[in-house]
Design a protein around this motif. Sequence first.
Motif: not given
Length: 231
Positions: A74, A78, A101, A104, A133-134, A136-137
Amino acid sequence: MPVPSPLGSRQTVAAMLVLTAVTGLVDAVSYLRLGHVFVANMTGNVVFLGFSITPGSGLSAIASAIAIGGFVVGAFAGGRLAHTLAEVGPRRWLGIAFTGEAIILGLVALLTGTGVLPFGGGAGYATIAVLGAALGVQNSTVRHLGARDLTTTVLTLTLTGLTADSALAGGPGAQPHRRLGSIAAMLAGAAAGAGILRWSPTAVIALAAVVVAVVAGAFATAGAPSTAASR
């Protein structure tokens, strides 16, 4: 180089504090329902990874590793988005990043609510990876935005700065409002997440998705960029 926010200073601070609360919300779900793992706080996962070596620790090395892997993916996405769109226009970049985000998180809420993505068992690793991952973005985007003292995740440096820079410690005694606000936002998000979790973990994730979508809308519809937020 930090990208100037399209919102005014106060609005940017408010948006970052809201995203900090989102971190508390989502980590409440991951830690309390997905096997003592964080999807936003990677420092905690690295420590858990070390603890898990000890038999009987009750911690899953696999869960921590998957959370870290999802977060890295993520954050990479981003970062690529920031380098591609930030110079074209902060409004477009931030709007797309936080909308992504929110989508997700919304999909996770939908899939967990319908039982496609479970919270327990080995299949819960997929939920951990997607949530990681969300977040991380989010962290990658906030890093490129460069709002001072507002990382939306890491509070260790916030607490250090709050005390080490205080007048009592011989520091400049700068106004601590942002740092105190970050701590309060994280605490409020975690408490709200834990409370709502007793009713429905899916509801916590859905709430986080809605809140991030509001932040995305605020950035996407903002006026001309201002450098005040990054000073």
